[in-house]
Structure formats: C-alpha cells, structure tokens
Design an enzyme around this catalytic site. Structure first.
Site, PDB file in Angstrom:
ATOM      1  N   ASN A 141      35.768  39.415  35.530  1.00 13.42           N
ATOM      2  CA  ASN A 141      36.926  40.195  35.976  1.00 13.42           C
ATOM      3  C   ASN A 141      36.428  41.399  36.800  1.00 13.42           C
ATOM      4  OD1 ASN A 141      38.926  42.285  35.936  1.00 13.42           O
ATOM      5  ND2 ASN A 141      40.007  41.171  34.327  1.00 13.42           N
ATOM      6  N   LYS A 142      36.724  41.369  38.102  1.00 16.27           N
ATOM      7  CA  LYS A 142      36.207  42.411  39.018  1.00 16.27           C
ATOM      8  C   LYS A 142      36.752  43.800  38.687  1.00 16.27           C
ATOM      9  CE  LYS A 142      35.277  39.811  43.229  1.00 16.27           C
ATOM     10  NZ  LYS A 142      36.235  38.850  43.789  1.00 16.27           N
ATOM     11  N   GLY A 143      38.010  43.836  38.222  1.00 15.01           N
ATOM     12  CA  GLY A 143      38.621  45.121  37.869  1.00 15.01           C
ATOM     13  C   GLY A 143      37.870  45.791  36.731  1.00 15.01           C
TER      14      GLY A 143
ATOM     15  N   ASP B 179      36.322  42.765  25.606  1.00 13.45           N
ATOM     16  CA  ASP B 179      37.495  41.926  25.379  1.00 13.45           C
ATOM     17  C   ASP B 179      38.657  42.867  25.147  1.00 13.45           C
ATOM     18  OD1 ASP B 179      38.133  39.027  25.316  1.00 13.45           O
ATOM     19  OD2 ASP B 179      39.212  39.656  23.526  1.00 13.45           O
TER      20      ASP B 179
ATOM     21  N   PHE C 184      44.318  46.625  38.082  1.00 10.86           N
ATOM     22  CA  PHE C 184      44.343  45.166  37.952  1.00 10.86           C
ATOM     23  C   PHE C 184      45.236  44.793  36.768  1.00 10.86           C
ATOM     24  CE2 PHE C 184      41.750  44.393  34.140  1.00 10.86           C
ATOM     25  CZ  PHE C 184      41.097  45.603  33.995  1.00 10.86           C
TER      26      PHE C 184
ATOM     27  N   ASP D 193      48.411  46.694  34.993  1.00 17.31           N
ATOM     28  CA  ASP D 193      48.514  48.106  35.392  1.00 17.31           C
ATOM     29  C   ASP D 193      49.818  48.455  36.122  1.00 17.31           C
ATOM     30  OD1 ASP D 193      46.106  48.685  34.233  1.00 17.31           O
ATOM     31  OD2 ASP D 193      44.972  48.889  36.093  1.00 17.31           O
TER      32      ASP D 193
ATOM     33  N   LYS E  88      41.974  56.779  35.902  1.00 23.43           N
ATOM     34  CA  LYS E  88      42.240  55.762  34.865  1.00 23.43           C
ATOM     35  C   LYS E  88      41.153  55.805  33.790  1.00 23.43           C
ATOM     36  CE  LYS E  88      42.871  50.875  33.901  1.00 23.43           C
ATOM     37  NZ  LYS E  88      42.868  49.478  34.350  1.00 23.43           N
TER      38      LYS E  88
ATOM     39  N   HIS F  71      42.087  52.861  27.636  1.00 26.89           N
ATOM     40  CA  HIS F  71      41.465  52.190  26.496  1.00 26.89           C
ATOM     41  C   HIS F  71      39.979  51.918  26.792  1.00 26.89           C
ATOM     42  CE1 HIS F  71      43.179  49.630  29.459  1.00 26.89           C
ATOM     43  NE2 HIS F  71      42.640  48.526  28.997  1.00 26.89           N
ATOM     44  N   ARG F  72      39.699  51.373  27.983  1.00 26.95           N
ATOM     45  CA  ARG F  72      38.319  51.052  28.348  1.00 26.95           C
ATOM     46  C   ARG F  72      37.507  52.331  28.523  1.00 26.95           C
ATOM     47  NH1 ARG F  72      39.798  47.963  31.630  1.00 26.95           N
ATOM     48  NH2 ARG F  72      39.664  46.189  30.230  1.00 26.95           N
TER      49      ARG F  72
HETATM   50  P1  ITT Z   1      36.375  38.399  31.060  1.00 26.86           P
HETATM   51  O1  ITT Z   1      36.668  37.672  29.762  1.00 26.86           O
HETATM   52  O2  ITT Z   1      35.568  37.590  32.018  1.00 26.86           O
HETATM   53  O3  ITT Z   1      35.798  39.765  30.818  1.00 26.86           O
HETATM   54  P2  ITT Z   1      39.273  38.426  31.387  1.00 26.86           P
HETATM   55  O4  ITT Z   1      40.162  38.945  32.473  1.00 26.86           O
HETATM   56  O5  ITT Z   1      39.460  37.001  30.945  1.00 26.86           O
HETATM   57  O6  ITT Z   1      37.767  38.677  31.838  1.00 26.86           O
HETATM   58  P3  ITT Z   1      40.003  39.265  28.694  1.00 26.86           P
HETATM   59  O7  ITT Z   1      39.773  37.911  28.134  1.00 26.86           O
HETATM   60  O8  ITT Z   1      39.466  40.449  27.938  1.00 26.86           O
HETATM   61  O9  ITT Z   1      39.408  39.406  30.154  1.00 26.86           O
HETATM   62  O10 ITT Z   1      41.558  39.433  28.924  1.00 26.86           O
HETATM   63  C1  ITT Z   1      42.105  40.678  29.139  1.00 26.86           C
HETATM   64  C2  ITT Z   1      43.508  40.538  29.720  1.00 26.86           C
HETATM   65  O11 ITT Z   1      44.163  41.792  29.575  1.00 26.86           O
HETATM   66  C3  ITT Z   1      43.469  40.202  31.208  1.00 26.86           C
HETATM   67  O12 ITT Z   1      44.592  39.415  31.543  1.00 26.86           O
HETATM   68  C4  ITT Z   1      43.593  41.566  31.875  1.00 26.86           C
HETATM   69  O13 ITT Z   1      44.267  41.485  33.091  1.00 26.86           O
HETATM   70  C5  ITT Z   1      44.371  42.388  30.832  1.00 26.86           C
HETATM   71  N1  ITT Z   1      43.818  43.751  30.822  1.00 26.86           N
HETATM   72  C6  ITT Z   1      42.733  44.192  30.125  1.00 26.86           C
HETATM   73  N2  ITT Z   1      42.459  45.476  30.446  1.00 26.86           N
HETATM   74  C7  ITT Z   1      43.376  45.831  31.368  1.00 26.86           C
HETATM   75  C8  ITT Z   1      43.593  47.009  32.096  1.00 26.86           C
HETATM   76  O14 ITT Z   1      42.786  48.051  32.001  1.00 26.86           O
HETATM   77  N3  ITT Z   1      44.627  47.030  32.945  1.00 26.86           N
HETATM   78  C9  ITT Z   1      45.438  45.970  33.095  1.00 26.86           C
HETATM   79  N4  ITT Z   1      45.290  44.807  32.471  1.00 26.86           N
HETATM   80  C10 ITT Z   1      44.252  44.727  31.604  1.00 26.86           C
END
Ligand code: ITT
Length: 193
Positions: free
Chosen positions: A10-12, A70, A151, A154, A174, A179-180
């Site tokens: 996930n690039k974001g 996660d 992303f 958001d 942000k 949370h992150r």
């Molecule tokens: P990786 O497992 O490869 O890290 P992923 O996108 O599949 O990437 P997750 O399984 O942790 O990541 O799923 C997290 C979901 O929650 C994903 O759909 C994100 O878009 C969303 N999410 C997590 N943090 C977010 C944030 O800071 N802002 C917006 N959406 C977020």
C-alpha cells in the site's frame, strides 16, 4: 546504513511511514523493491496477528529488519465493520468508500462515530524478536466524500471539531494525529530508548 523493509504493498501507508521515520532509517524498501514476490494471506482473526504474520514472513524471506502495518476502520453504527475486513470491503478505494457511504445511508451525522486502528509489528529476524505498537484515531464518517487526498477512507473520515476530513491534511499533519502516526511515535520512542 540502517535499512528497513516495510512489508506493505500500500503506497499510502509506505509514504506515511517513510515520512515519519526519515531521520531514523536511511533506506526504506517495500515489497515492490524485490524481484521475488511474497504473498501473505491475511486470514487471522485480529489486526495484531495479521501484522505479525506479514512482518515474520517478509522478514524471514529477506533476512532484514521488517515493519508491518495492519490497520482498519471501525464504524459503530455498522457494529464495528468493516474492521479487519477494511481492505476487502471493495476492490479499490473508490468502491470501498462508496460502499461505506451506501451502508450508512439514512444514518444521521451524530450516529456516524468511527475509529481507525493501526497495529505495527517490528520484526528482527536475526534475533527472532517481535515488537508491537498500537495507535487509534477517533472521528466520524461524513455524509459525503470530501477532497481527494491521503488514501483509503480518508476522504470520508471527519475529524472531530475541525470540520475537516483526513484527506484534507498534508502528510505531515496527518502523521501528527493519525492512528498510524501515534503507533509510529511509540515505535520511534522504543528505537531511541
Ligand atoms: P498491506 O496489507 O499490503 O499493508 P492493505 O491496504 O491491504 O496493505 P490492510 O490489510 O492493513 O492494508 O488494510 C487496511 C485497510 O484500511 C485498507 O483498505 C486501507 O485503505 C484502510 N486504511 C488503513 N489506514 C488508513 C488510513 O490511514 N486512511 C485511510 N484508510 C486507511
């Protein structure tokens, strides 16, 4: 040279982690930097276990210090959905946000409370050690999509008291409240201890 592998596609997430830890590590690698692909099936019942699985699998494959994230969105009116299924709620960000807004149709503004959760797992394969860091952010789901930015969810995640969505903040802003960002602050403190 301090290298860290960020176990994400996930690039974001990667950009936020890189911005926060820029002074701490010199090189950030992510899954797209390796020829060999590593598939991690996120089938565990908790965020923590999924983050643990990602960190261990990637760290053992490449033999380098690895950080996995996660995370997910929990909406009270939807009984904490999408939760650990946040990524599987749709096949891209647009679909995920559309589905969330559709499921909340008719739910008044004051009943749209939500929170983001992030679990970071840091794994050191040579020592066989794992460390976990947690952060959360409370807010509510807006009635409609706001300006694009950030992303995932958001554009519909509204910050209490500010009238702004997370997508309307810069990366740095942000990271100060998210949370992150909170989990990363704990990770950074741990590294400097
Ligand atoms: P990786 O497992 O490869 O890290 P992923 O996108 O599949 O990437 P997750 O399984 O942790 O990541 O799923 C997290 C979901 O929650 C994903 O759909 C994100 O878009 C969303 N999410 C997590 N943090 C977010 C944030 O800071 N802002 C917006 N959406 C977020």
């Amino acid at each position: 040279m301090d290298v860290i592998v960020v176990a994400t596609a996930n690039k974001g997430k990667l950009e936020e982690i890189r911005q926060y830890l820029a002074g701490t590590f010199t090189t950030f690698l992510s899954l797209t930097d390796f020829d060999e692909s590593v598939e991690v099936i996120e089938d565990r019942p908790t965020y923590y276990e999924n983050a643990w699985k990602k960190a261990r699998k990637v760290g053992n494959r490449f033999g380098m210090a690895t950080l996995a994230d996660d995370s997910g969105l929990e909406v009270e009116a939807l009984h904490r959905s999408p939760g650990i299924r946040s990524a599987r709620y749709g096949s891209n960000d647009r679909e995920r946000v559309d589905r969330l807004l559709a499921e909340l149709a008719g739910v008044p503004f004051e009943a749209r409370a939500a929170r983001f959760k992030a679990y970071l797992v840091y794994y050191l394969p040579r020592l066989g050690q794992t460390f976990m860091f947690y952060g959360e952010l409370r807010g509510y789901i807006g009635l409609e999509r706001r300006r694009d930015g950030g992303f995932g969810y958001d554009p519909v995640f509204m910050l209490p008291g500010s009238g702004r969505a997370l997508s309307e903040l810069s990366l740095e802003e942000k990271n100060l409240i998210s949370h992150r960002g909170r989990a990363l602050a704990r990770f950074k403190k741990f590294l400097s201890a």
